[in-house]
Enzyme design. Structure first.
Site, mmCIF file in Angstrom:
data_model
loop_
_atom_site.group_PDB
_atom_site.id
_atom_site.type_symbol
_atom_site.label_atom_id
_atom_site.label_comp_id
_atom_site.label_asym_id
_atom_site.label_seq_id
_atom_site.Cartn_x
_atom_site.Cartn_y
_atom_site.Cartn_z
ATOM 1 N NE ARG A 233 7.288 7.210 -3.982
ATOM 2 C CZ ARG A 233 6.410 6.334 -4.447
ATOM 3 N NH1 ARG A 233 5.212 6.744 -4.814
ATOM 4 N NH2 ARG A 233 6.722 5.055 -4.556
ATOM 5 C CD GLU A 261 1.846 10.415 1.612
ATOM 6 O OE1 GLU A 261 1.580 10.953 0.528
ATOM 7 O OE2 GLU A 261 2.137 9.192 1.704
ATOM 8 C CG HIS A 283 -0.319 7.701 -0.764
ATOM 9 N ND1 HIS A 283 0.963 7.981 -0.383
ATOM 10 C CD2 HIS A 283 -0.214 6.902 -1.851
ATOM 11 C CE1 HIS A 283 1.817 7.369 -1.198
ATOM 12 N NE2 HIS A 283 1.114 6.711 -2.100
#
Length: 308
Positions: A233, A261, A283
């Protein structure tokens, strides 16, 4: 039964979502802005969301009965208020393990094997001009016997450990909760893991214990040449501190998750001078074709169980 998918684009358009049609009328939106959520879910019985936030404001005056999160993390839904309103919230877990681990090892090989350098050497016409059959100006090493330190030994961390073991690596781990006792691998302190590991891979949740877990004070103790990966994370590594360390010390970092993000222009990681030491990916760890297919199937199972 009215079903609304708030961020269809996050699942990828190569993935078929027609499976949801058997449960009712499906309305899919590629992207939903914060100002659009309340209106889009007001008449829905079932809502699917990956990252779109559903809080008190969105829930009020809606007839939502089930919220399906198309991910593992649940911090984008107000769980307490949903419970008060008798709304069931379901997530999915375990669908992306192989995908995350594969991306992690792709990052390791990116740094270890120097393939970008050797591909460019050939593409730029240098090999055919050489008097020697080989070109090994960019040294690389084997993974055998290297120490791999894993932060967070949950399902993904264990899978990563098993694959590292298959490369004959020594695996150690640090449990961020202090509750994980694994007899197969050696448990060490965070300090020892940072100082002694050749490769460090993060697979932990973000919480009060892990926020800024890696910072300037402890990252300055990384071994020269160490590879640091974060596929857990964003926020577990302090990004400003990491950007500083990368330009001060020869370490190599593969980062797939960040604190905000999509990444913002002011993120210090975009300002790193030694860009060859940093591999930033948007990601993607969770998102193999197989993982996203499993995710959709698991969400459909959640809906099916709810309707039963």
């Amino acid at each position: 039964m009215n079903i609304v998918i708030l961020d269809r684009a996050s699942l990828g358009f190569d993935i078929d979502v027609s499976i949801f049609s058997k449960f009712g009328n499906v309305k899919a939106y590629d992207i939903t802005k914060e100002s659009e959520t309340k209106e889009r879910i007001k008449d829905a019985d079932i809502v699917l969301t990956n990252k779109v936030v559903i809080g008190k404001n969105e829930i009020d005056n809606s007839k939502v009965k089930l919220i399906c999160i198309t991910a593992t993390g649940m911090n984008n839904v107000d769980l307490e208020y949903s419970k008060q309103k008798n709304i069931i919230v379901k997530n999915v877990a375990g669908y992306s393990t192989s995908s995350v681990v594969q991306v992690g090892f792709s990052m390791i090989f990116y740094f270890v094997q120097k393939l970008n350098y050797y591909k460019n050497y050939v593409d730029e016409g240098n090999w055919q001009k050489s008097d020697l059959f080989t070109h090994i100006d960019k040294p690389f090493y084997e993974l055998d016997k290297k120490r791999v330190g894993i932060i967070g030994l949950g399902e993904i961390g264990r899978n990563f450990a098993n694959k590292a073991k298959s490369f004959d690596c020594e695996v150690v781990y640090y449990s961020t909760s202090g509750k994980n006792n694994n007899n197969e691998y050696k448990s060490v302190s965070l300090d020892e893991l940072i100082k002694t590991s050749d490769i460090i891979s993060i697979h932990a949740p973000l919480n009060e214990q892990t926020l800024n877990l890696l910072n300037y004070d402890n990252m300055k103790n990384l071994k020269n040449g160490a590879i640091l990966l974060n596929l857990g994370r964003g926020g577990i590594i302090n990004e400003a501190d990491l950007a500083k360390i990368i330009d001060e010390k020869e370490i190599f970092c593969g980062i797939d998750v960040i604190s905000k993000e999509p990444i913002i222009e002011s993120n210090p990681l975009l300002k790193v001078k030694n860009k060859d030491r940093l591999l930033l990916t948007p990601h993607i760890g969770w998102a193999s074709i197989e993982a996203r297919t499993r995710l959709v199937e698991m969400v459909a199972k959640n809906i099916e169980e709810f309707l039963k």
